[in-house]
Design a protein around this motif. Structure first.
Motif, PDB file in Angstrom:
ATOM      1  N   PHE A  45      38.361  46.004  42.294  1.00 18.97           N
ATOM      2  CA  PHE A  45      38.469  44.607  42.885  1.00 18.97           C
ATOM      3  C   PHE A  45      37.197  43.956  42.857  1.00 18.97           C
ATOM      4  CE2 PHE A  45      41.279  47.334  45.538  1.00 18.97           C
ATOM      5  CZ  PHE A  45      42.393  46.343  45.269  1.00 18.97           C
ATOM      6  N   GLU A  69      37.591  37.581  44.818  1.00 20.84           N
ATOM      7  CA  GLU A  69      38.992  37.334  44.486  1.00 20.84           C
ATOM      8  C   GLU A  69      40.020  37.508  45.700  1.00 20.84           C
ATOM      9  OE1 GLU A  69      41.048  40.149  41.918  1.00 20.84           O
ATOM     10  OE2 GLU A  69      40.002  41.754  42.751  1.00 20.84           O
ATOM     11  N   VAL A 115      43.405  38.944  47.229  1.00 19.02           N
ATOM     12  CA  VAL A 115      44.313  40.210  46.960  1.00 19.02           C
ATOM     13  C   VAL A 115      45.716  39.841  47.898  1.00 19.02           C
ATOM     14  CG1 VAL A 115      42.617  41.886  46.771  1.00 19.02           C
ATOM     15  CG2 VAL A 115      43.244  41.385  49.166  1.00 19.02           C
ATOM     16  N   VAL A 120      38.380  39.276  49.009  1.00 12.97           N
ATOM     17  CA  VAL A 120      37.529  40.309  48.784  1.00 12.97           C
ATOM     18  C   VAL A 120      36.009  39.998  49.314  1.00 12.97           C
ATOM     19  CG1 VAL A 120      36.428  42.418  47.275  1.00 12.97           C
ATOM     20  CG2 VAL A 120      38.839  41.463  47.371  1.00 12.97           C
ATOM     21  N   TRP A 170      33.443  45.691  47.927  1.00 14.83           N
ATOM     22  CA  TRP A 170      34.371  46.763  47.487  1.00 14.83           C
ATOM     23  C   TRP A 170      33.659  48.140  46.861  1.00 14.83           C
ATOM     24  CZ3 TRP A 170      38.323  49.823  47.168  1.00 14.83           C
ATOM     25  CH2 TRP A 170      38.534  50.605  45.825  1.00 14.83           C
ATOM     26  N   GLY A 216      44.954  42.771  42.866  1.00 10.24           N
ATOM     27  CA  GLY A 216      43.970  41.918  42.920  1.00 10.24           C
ATOM     28  C   GLY A 216      44.129  40.722  41.990  1.00 10.24           C
ATOM     29  N   SER A 218      41.660  40.712  39.073  1.00  9.41           N
ATOM     30  CA  SER A 218      41.065  42.135  38.466  1.00  9.41           C
ATOM     31  C   SER A 218      42.438  42.769  37.925  1.00  9.41           C
ATOM     32  CB  SER A 218      40.228  42.792  39.658  1.00  9.41           C
ATOM     33  OG  SER A 218      40.942  43.068  40.747  1.00  9.41           O
TER      34      SER A 218
END
Length: 368
Positions: free
Chosen positions: A193, A197, A199, A289, A292, A314, A317
């Protein structure tokens, strides 16, 4: 009697001259600030309040700070709950410059003027102020016109608003103060991740597979149509080892369920059936996020919207990991957060198996 028609109360040229002088003085004696318009996301129809605002842009504009002797307000208050800083400030901005720098470049809740609830970042003090009142008649109609907005502001108190202004200094406020929780993910996931970003869950994805014939996609079988689609989702087929990738379009029922996929290009070179994926449903739960830790499979999330169960994707990602455990009351912002401790301690002496652990009204033994 009527005013003398031979004496004007302000020609356009005179009004323009005053506006020029006002703009010049603010540029000379003012400070550069960042104006952040508020975007309403989820308005409470009962109280007419926005329960989840976002700030998507920051526009630089010069402002004269009217507080020459320091910030006003109640100052720094000490209480048993800690320190409360209640600074207030008054910023004066040119009407013409506001139109050029902000109104022409942003969507405002009320167009044409600064809005109560919008924010101003004051770099000199490294503080964000919220506009509480916009005075629009000071000075009072010089030459029959108004030239400035007077913005009366209070120090902004963060309450889980989403900052995506593009200014790293401003956006860091959300990362630092937003309520965050840590998720433990199951082993066997793929990808890493990226901080920042989005999720989202895979709870409401359509499922099923494709069939092939002579190296081409023949059909798509839907085993679960998912839910929450107001329009057909984008359908994506995995590429063959050698050949062309198939394409297709989905059909959706009136209840938001994917009912089928029409093959628009069967592709070529498929030895095994391709994987079929769909763009996400509006019903999927989301988060952002914050951190991570791939070694320990720990994902720290802010701006959570609903229960993050099942598999997480993600947004940029394309990482995919299944959620193992997490606690919604275990805030990980700092060592001083005690939500989980308070909750578990309370559970130790309150018997929540009772219908009402605090007793019934009157305590006369009759049901209510």
């Amino acid at each position: 009697m009527a005013t003398n028609s031979y004496f004007t109360q302000g020609t356009a040229a005179e009004q323009g001259l005053i506006q020029d002088l006002v703009d010049e003085q603010i540029k000379i004696f003012g400070k550069d600030v960042k104006y952040m318009p508020r975007t309403l996301v989820n308005t409470d129809d009962l109280f007419k309040e926005d329960t989840m605002s976002t700030f998507d842009s920051a526009h630089e504009i010069e402002a004269y700070v009217a507080n020459v002797d320091g910030f006003t307000g109640d100052g720094d208050l000490f209480s048993k709950f800690g320190v409360r800083i209640s600074d207030q400030a008054t910023f004066i901005i040119s009407r013409r410059r506001f139109t050029q720098a902000v109104d022409d470049n942003a969507t405002l809740v009320v167009e044409g003027r600064p809005n109560e609830g919008d924010l101003i970042y004051f770099p000199l003090a490294k503080k964000i102020f919220e506009i509480k009142y916009v005075e629009h008649e000071t000075p009072f109609y010089q030459l029959n016109n108004l030239y400035v907005w007077e913005l009366r502001c209070e120090l902004f108190e963060y309450s889980d608003e989403n900052f995506e202004t593009g200014d790293t200094t401003i956006d860091a406020i959300e990362t630092t103060f937003a309520n965050s929780i840590a998720l433990t993910l199951q082993a066997g996931g793929s990808g890493d991740f990226s901080v920042g970003e989005s999720v989202f869950t895979r709870l409401y994805y359509p499922t099923g597979g494709a069939t092939i014939a002579n190296g081409q996609v023949a059909s798509v079988i839907i085993t679960d149509g998912g839910q929450g689609y107001s329009s057909p989702p984008t359908v994506t087929f995995s590429a063959p080892a050698s050949g062309t990738t198939a394409t297709g379009t989905a059909t959706v029922s009136g209840s938001g369920i994917v009912t089928g996929v029409t093959i628009t290009n069967p592709g070529s070179g498929y030895v095994t059936a391709p994987t079929v994926t769909y763009s996400r449903s509006a019903d999927e739960k989301t988060g952002e996020v914050k951190a991570w830790d791939s070694a320990n499979r720990k994902l720290t999330i802010i701006n959570r919207n609903g229960d993050l169960t099942g598999t997480l994707d993600g947004g940029t990602s394309n990482a995919q990991w299944a959620v193992e455990t997490y606690s919604t009351i275990d805030n990980t912002n700092s060592e001083y957060d005690q939500n989980k401790y308070i909750e578990t301690t309370a559970d130790g002496f309150l018997d929540f198996t009772e219908g009402n652990p605090f007793g019934e009204i009157g305590n006369q033994g009759s049901s209510l």
